[in-house]
Scaffold this motif. Structure first.
Motif, short mmCIF file in Angstrom:
data_model
loop_
_atom_site.label_atom_id
_atom_site.label_comp_id
_atom_site.label_asym_id
_atom_site.label_seq_id
_atom_site.Cartn_x
_atom_site.Cartn_y
_atom_site.Cartn_z
N ASN A 8 2.07 7.26 1.85
CA ASN A 8 1.39 7.07 0.55
C ASN A 8 2.33 6.46 -0.49
OD1 ASN A 8 -0.99 8.08 1.56
ND2 ASN A 8 -0.73 10.13 0.72
N ARG A 9 3.60 6.88 -0.46
CA ARG A 9 4.58 6.34 -1.42
C ARG A 9 4.79 4.84 -1.19
NH1 ARG A 9 9.67 8.55 -0.11
NH2 ARG A 9 10.61 6.54 0.35
N LEU A 10 4.93 4.48 0.08
CA LEU A 10 5.11 3.06 0.39
C LEU A 10 3.85 2.25 0.07
CD1 LEU A 10 7.70 4.11 1.74
CD2 LEU A 10 7.28 2.53 3.62
N ARG A 11 2.70 2.82 0.34
CA ARG A 11 1.46 2.10 0.04
C ARG A 11 1.29 1.89 -1.46
NH1 ARG A 11 -1.65 3.69 3.69
NH2 ARG A 11 -1.74 1.70 4.79
N ALA A 12 1.69 2.87 -2.24
CA ALA A 12 1.61 2.72 -3.70
C ALA A 12 2.50 1.57 -4.17
CB ALA A 12 2.01 4.03 -4.38
N SER A 13 3.69 1.45 -3.58
CA SER A 13 4.59 0.35 -3.94
C SER A 13 3.98 -0.99 -3.55
CB SER A 13 5.94 0.51 -3.23
OG SER A 13 6.61 1.67 -3.66
N TRP A 14 3.34 -1.02 -2.39
CA TRP A 14 2.73 -2.27 -1.95
C TRP A 14 1.55 -2.66 -2.84
CZ3 TRP A 14 -2.13 -3.55 0.21
CH2 TRP A 14 -2.22 -4.88 0.64
N LEU A 15 0.72 -1.68 -3.17
CA LEU A 15 -0.44 -1.95 -4.02
C LEU A 15 -0.02 -2.40 -5.42
CD1 LEU A 15 -2.78 1.00 -2.95
CD2 LEU A 15 -3.16 -1.45 -2.53
N ALA A 16 1.15 -1.93 -5.85
CA ALA A 16 1.67 -2.34 -7.16
C ALA A 16 2.22 -3.77 -7.13
CB ALA A 16 2.76 -1.37 -7.61
N GLY A 17 2.29 -4.35 -5.93
CA GLY A 17 2.74 -5.73 -5.80
C GLY A 17 4.24 -5.91 -5.77
N LYS A 18 4.97 -4.83 -5.56
CA LYS A 18 6.43 -4.90 -5.64
C LYS A 18 7.04 -5.84 -4.60
CE LYS A 18 10.43 -1.92 -6.30
NZ LYS A 18 10.96 -0.53 -6.34
N THR A 19 6.47 -5.87 -3.41
CA THR A 19 7.07 -6.64 -2.31
C THR A 19 6.61 -8.09 -2.25
OG1 THR A 19 5.30 -5.94 -0.81
CG2 THR A 19 7.31 -4.58 -0.85
N ARG A 20 5.71 -8.49 -3.14
CA ARG A 20 5.11 -9.82 -3.03
C ARG A 20 6.01 -10.97 -3.50
NH1 ARG A 20 -0.49 -10.49 -2.00
NH2 ARG A 20 -1.53 -8.52 -1.58
N ASN A 174 -1.40 8.62 10.94
CA ASN A 174 -1.52 8.02 9.61
C ASN A 174 -2.13 6.63 9.70
OD1 ASN A 174 0.08 9.82 7.54
ND2 ASN A 174 1.30 9.82 9.43
N LYS A 175 -2.72 6.21 8.61
CA LYS A 175 -3.29 4.86 8.57
C LYS A 175 -2.19 3.86 8.21
CE LYS A 175 -6.52 1.86 6.10
NZ LYS A 175 -6.76 1.02 7.26
N PHE A 176 -1.87 2.99 9.15
CA PHE A 176 -0.97 1.88 8.90
C PHE A 176 -1.79 0.59 8.87
CE2 PHE A 176 1.85 5.10 10.66
CZ PHE A 176 2.92 5.04 9.76
N ASP A 177 -1.22 -0.44 8.26
CA ASP A 177 -1.92 -1.71 8.19
C ASP A 177 -1.51 -2.66 9.31
OD1 ASP A 177 -3.34 -1.14 5.63
OD2 ASP A 177 -1.29 -0.97 4.91
N TYR A 178 -0.38 -2.34 9.95
CA TYR A 178 0.06 -3.09 11.13
C TYR A 178 1.03 -2.22 11.91
CZ TYR A 178 0.49 -7.24 13.98
OH TYR A 178 0.37 -8.13 15.02
N ILE A 179 0.94 -2.27 13.24
CA ILE A 179 1.87 -1.52 14.10
C ILE A 179 2.49 -2.49 15.09
CG2 ILE A 179 2.13 0.30 15.82
CD1 ILE A 179 -0.20 1.78 14.50
N PHE A 180 3.81 -2.42 15.18
CA PHE A 180 4.56 -3.27 16.11
C PHE A 180 5.34 -2.34 17.03
CE2 PHE A 180 6.45 -7.57 16.70
CZ PHE A 180 7.43 -7.24 17.61
N PHE A 181 5.07 -2.42 18.32
CA PHE A 181 5.69 -1.51 19.28
C PHE A 181 6.37 -2.28 20.40
CE2 PHE A 181 5.21 0.52 23.49
CZ PHE A 181 6.02 1.63 23.32
#
Length: 390
Positions: A8-20, A174-181
């Motif tokens: 949830n913490r990482l998703r909040a950062s992503w939704l805030a546009g920090k990584t864009r 957990n809900k991820f938006d992409y999984i790489f295995f």
């Protein structure tokens, strides 16, 4: 609960546009590069402790990927403008490369640094937040990544999770938006099943038995050198290593003095046709190798078989090119990465059309009432439509 809070913490950062922003992505890639440079000896030490090998090539290949991403990211991120038909000739149509969101990367034990960080480079470049889970089997590498890497990267957007089988199973809930295995097909199916719960896209880098065809007309000494090198690279623990040789009885008798017998199974076939049938009767491999002085033989194998990757007259070397995709097909996996392919894997290619707010006269033909003239105009080809529409 801790895992849920982390996601949830990482998703909040992503939704805030920090990584864009590109500046942010490059700063994090540079930080990853500093980790490789400053902890070089520590990385070599843990690889030696885990795998009895500490090859600088492991670090160099990852560093090359970092540099390549930094140097090309601006071009990769640009909107890709596409061909337009007459109806939208005055509008803007393009593909936007959007980050998926929060990505999970699960690494293997045999290349515990390389196969964990190379996909992470693509995920960072594409603007995602990332959780990486190193293999618990390579415990020294796992400890180094968990203790040192977070000191270099933004903790609001990137995290390391250490977990065994039970904890990883919970993590996958957990809900991820992409999984790489990266791993084996058995676990790959478990990952895919967990991802299906949330309809999460996946890349699965798996394995299989990689065939190596050696033709009668071939420089046997060169072939032997290159096959043995590929077999023993990384102490033989490589998913793209040649697993068995296909050749005629005549070639087998010549190969045995070249010490093939003790290290690789040799399957004798009558001819090239039988070799192709043998390969195609089995699961599609991650890599396929062919040795021959005749390019027609190489191309026959390339044209009539299917594999994740193909290399003629050598082994493993196709993987060293960042300009080529690396990935499997069928039982050996799905998806691809390396270089720009990593960026594309972790990017959603978003169809975007920006229309003019005015010029409504152009659109009136779409609206009722439908006169004969309007219907005739609607049926006038403006461009070849996709089969699913036309």
């Amino acid at each position: 609960a801790r895992q849920i809070r982390l996601v949830n913490r990482l998703r909040a950062s992503w939704l805030a546009g920090k990584t864009r922003p590109i500046e942010y992505r490059i700063s994090q890639l540079e930080a990853l590069g500093r980790f490789l440079d400053e902890k070089k000896q520590s990385i070599l030490d843990v690889l030696a402790a885990d795998l009895s090998k500490g090859e600088f090539s492991d670090i160099l290949l990852v560093r090359n990927e970092v540099n390549y991403a930094i140097n090309n990211l601006s071009a990769w991120m640009k909107d890709e403008h596409v061909e337009k038909n007459l109806v939208v000739q005055l509008d803007s149509a393009f593909v936007r490369k959007d980050p998926y969101g929060v990505a999970l990367i699960i690494g293997p034990w045999n290349y515990p640094i390389h196969l964990l960080l190379v996909p992470m480079i693509g995920a960072i470049a594409a603007g995602n937040c990332v959780i990486i889970k190193p293999s618990e089997i390579s415990k020294y590498s796992e400890a180094l990544i968990a203790e040192m890497l977070p000191n270099y990267l933004d903790k609001d957007c990137f995290a390391v999770v250490t977990a065994g089988v039970e904890e990883t199973t919970k993590l996958l809930e957990n809900k991820f938006d992409y999984i790489f295995f990266t791993g084996n097909p058995r676990v790959g199916k478990i990952i895919m099943k967990a991802a299906a719960t949330h309809l999460t896209p996946v890349t699965l880098e798996l394995g299989g038995k990689n065939p190596c065809y050696v033709a009668d007309q071939c420089d046997l000494q060169n072939a032997a050198n290159r096959i043995v090198w590929g077999r023993f690279f990384n102490a033989g623990q490589s998913c793209i290593a040649p697993d068995y040789v296909l050749c005629t009885l005549e070639t087998q008798e010549k190969l045995l003095p070249e010490i093939f017998g003790p290290i690789l199974p040799i399957v004798t076939v009558a001819n090239l046709e039988e070799a192709i049938d043998f390969i195609n009767a089995r699961e599609r491999p991650l890599s396929l190798y062919a040795f021959s002085c005749d390019n027609k033989v190489i191309h026959q194998l390339l044209d009539r078989t299917s594999s994740g990757g193909f290399c003629g007259n050598d082994t493993l070397m196709h993987v060293a090119l960042v300009s080529l995709p690396f990935g499997g097909i069928g039982n050996s996996g799905m998806g691809k990465y390396h270089g720009k392919f990593s960026f594309d894997t972790f990017s959603h290619h978003r169809a975007s059309l920006l229309r003019n707010a005015g010029l409504e006269a152009i659109n009136r033909v779409r609206y009722p009432p439908y006169s004969d003239q309007k219907m005739a105009l609607q049926h006038t080809p403006t461009h070849r439509l996709p089969d699913c529409i036309g």
